[in-house]
Design a protein around this motif. Structure first.
Motif, short mmCIF file in Angstrom:
data_model
loop_
_atom_site.label_atom_id
_atom_site.label_comp_id
_atom_site.label_asym_id
_atom_site.label_seq_id
_atom_site.Cartn_x
_atom_site.Cartn_y
_atom_site.Cartn_z
N LYS A 228 -1.87 5.94 -12.47
CA LYS A 228 -2.64 5.75 -13.71
C LYS A 228 -1.84 6.08 -14.96
N LEU A 229 -0.80 6.91 -14.80
CA LEU A 229 0.08 7.26 -15.91
C LEU A 229 1.52 7.10 -15.47
N ARG A 230 2.40 6.91 -16.45
CA ARG A 230 3.83 6.80 -16.17
C ARG A 230 4.55 7.96 -16.85
N ALA A 231 5.33 8.72 -16.09
CA ALA A 231 6.09 9.84 -16.64
C ALA A 231 7.45 9.32 -17.13
N LEU A 232 7.70 9.47 -18.43
CA LEU A 232 8.95 8.99 -19.01
C LEU A 232 10.02 10.07 -19.04
N GLY A 233 9.60 11.33 -19.14
CA GLY A 233 10.60 12.39 -19.20
C GLY A 233 9.99 13.77 -19.29
N ILE A 234 10.82 14.78 -19.05
CA ILE A 234 10.42 16.18 -19.14
C ILE A 234 10.91 16.74 -20.47
N ALA A 235 10.02 17.33 -21.23
CA ALA A 235 10.39 17.90 -22.53
C ALA A 235 10.89 19.33 -22.35
N GLY A 236 11.95 19.47 -21.58
CA GLY A 236 12.52 20.78 -21.32
C GLY A 236 14.03 20.69 -21.30
N THR A 237 14.68 21.82 -21.05
CA THR A 237 16.15 21.83 -21.03
C THR A 237 16.72 21.37 -19.69
N ASN A 238 15.90 21.43 -18.64
CA ASN A 238 16.35 21.03 -17.31
C ASN A 238 15.28 20.21 -16.60
N ARG A 239 15.69 19.45 -15.61
CA ARG A 239 14.73 18.74 -14.77
C ARG A 239 13.96 19.76 -13.95
N LEU A 240 12.74 19.41 -13.57
CA LEU A 240 11.91 20.32 -12.79
C LEU A 240 12.24 20.21 -11.31
N LYS A 241 12.20 21.35 -10.60
CA LYS A 241 12.48 21.37 -9.17
C LYS A 241 11.53 20.47 -8.39
#
Length: 334
Positions: A228-241
């Motif tokens: 239902k949603l598309r994740a474009l990116g993480i607003a953080g300094t690193n990718r999430l585990k």
């Protein structure tokens, strides 16, 4: 004999009077409250509607904290005014340690810098107790938006200035500031739509009434997995585990974009130190439980915990960061 009885009753009257006088002294009342804590159910206020990240976090730790305190932990939602209704409820409650709240980034680190008539003094009315989690926000769009990544979104937004809306859980929240920061750094014209909580905001993004939201994975990944949603990116300094396949917004097209939110427990000024110390220590233990750590990691949250002083040290730097974002985005609320 009569004289002896009079002396005896006189001594009792004096003792009772002294006890009553002591009981009404603020210091004595605080000492008694601290010694008895917790003597009744513990209320944990949440400033947003059910279904949002802070609500979920509170309900995950609530049962374990209840076991540790030996009293029921009641999670009470007080949505509205970007969390300020819950702050007001906490400040109006008896200062005996039995009412605290899940405070978010906006409460202590954003609104003091962007709201002129804030109904509380973040530095003096609220006591930081313990840092729960850091919560990197996720940039999400409704699947009807014809973009696959951050660069495509920026291009699309520039081609449709002023027509793309982004939702948040309220003015002065981390999601709001993330959107404003993205707007400034990516040089796009997108319009903010505030709600009373993440749950309500998410409903409108999923339905397509709003195109974009910056939200924590804990309350949004189910919609991503459901398509239902598309994740474009993480607003953080690193990718999430938990989601290594999703790039950071910084690496995907907007360098330096990393507004990380957080959740914590706070108490009203005047709360007995012993009550604050007890809650801090018990919550720190709960956060170390393997099942709690795994649950939060799976939800895209970074468990922090630590001491009260650790949280205070963190706040010094975090307030500086968000004040600069507020200033850079040129945002001011009445």
């Amino acid at each position: 004999m009569l004289h002896t009885r009079k002396v005896f009753f006189k001594r009792i009257q004096c003792a009772v009077a002294a006890s009553l006088a002591l009981a009404v002294l603020p210091g004595a009342a605080s000492a008694q409250s601290a010694e008895a804590f917790p003597s009744k159910p513990f209320r944990l206020l949440v400033g947003f509607a059910p279904g949002g990240s802070n609500d979920i976090i509170a309900r995950v730790i609530g049962p374990r904290l209840s076991e540790a305190l030996g009293q029921q932990v009641i999670v009470e939602n007080r949505p509205g005014a970007s969390g300020n209704i819950a702050v007001d409820g906490m400040l109006r409650a008896p200062r005996d340690g039995h009412t605290m709240m899940v405070c978010a980034t906006g409460t202590l680190a954003i609104q003091p810098y962007m709201t002129k008539n804030l109904p509380y003094d973040a530095d003096n009315d609220i006591i930081p107790v313990i840092h729960l989690v850091n919560a990197p926000l996720m940039m999400l769009v409704n699947t009807a938006v014809p973009v696959k990544d951050v660069n495509e979104f920026v291009a699309y937004a520039k081609a449709h200035p002023g027509t793309i809306n982004f939702a948040s859980s309220g003015n002065g929240t981390a999601g709001h500031l993330a959107g404003e920061s993205f707007k400034a750094m990516a040089h796009v014209d997108i319009v903010h739509v505030p709600y009373k909580g993440t749950g309500q905001a998410m409903t409108d993004v999923v339905s397509g009434q709003v195109s974009l939201i910056f939200d924590q994975p804990v309350s949004s990944m189910a919609h991503v997995k459901a398509g239902k949603l598309r994740a474009l990116g993480i607003a953080g300094t690193n990718r999430l585990k938990a989601f290594p396949e999703i790039p950071t917004v910084s690496e995907a097209g907007v360098p330096g974009f990393a507004p990380v939110g957080w959740s914590a427990i706070c108490a009203p000024k005047g709360t007995p130190p012993a009550a604050i110390d007890r809650v801090q220590k018990e919550v720190a233990k709960v956060l170390q439980l393997p099942e709690i750590q795994q649950r939060f990691t799976n939800d895209g949250l970074e468990v922090v915990g630590g001491t009260q002083q650790d949280f205070l040290n963190f706040l010094v730097k975090d307030k500086r960061k968000w004040s600069e974002i507020v200033k850079g985005a040129n945002i001011a609320l009445d």
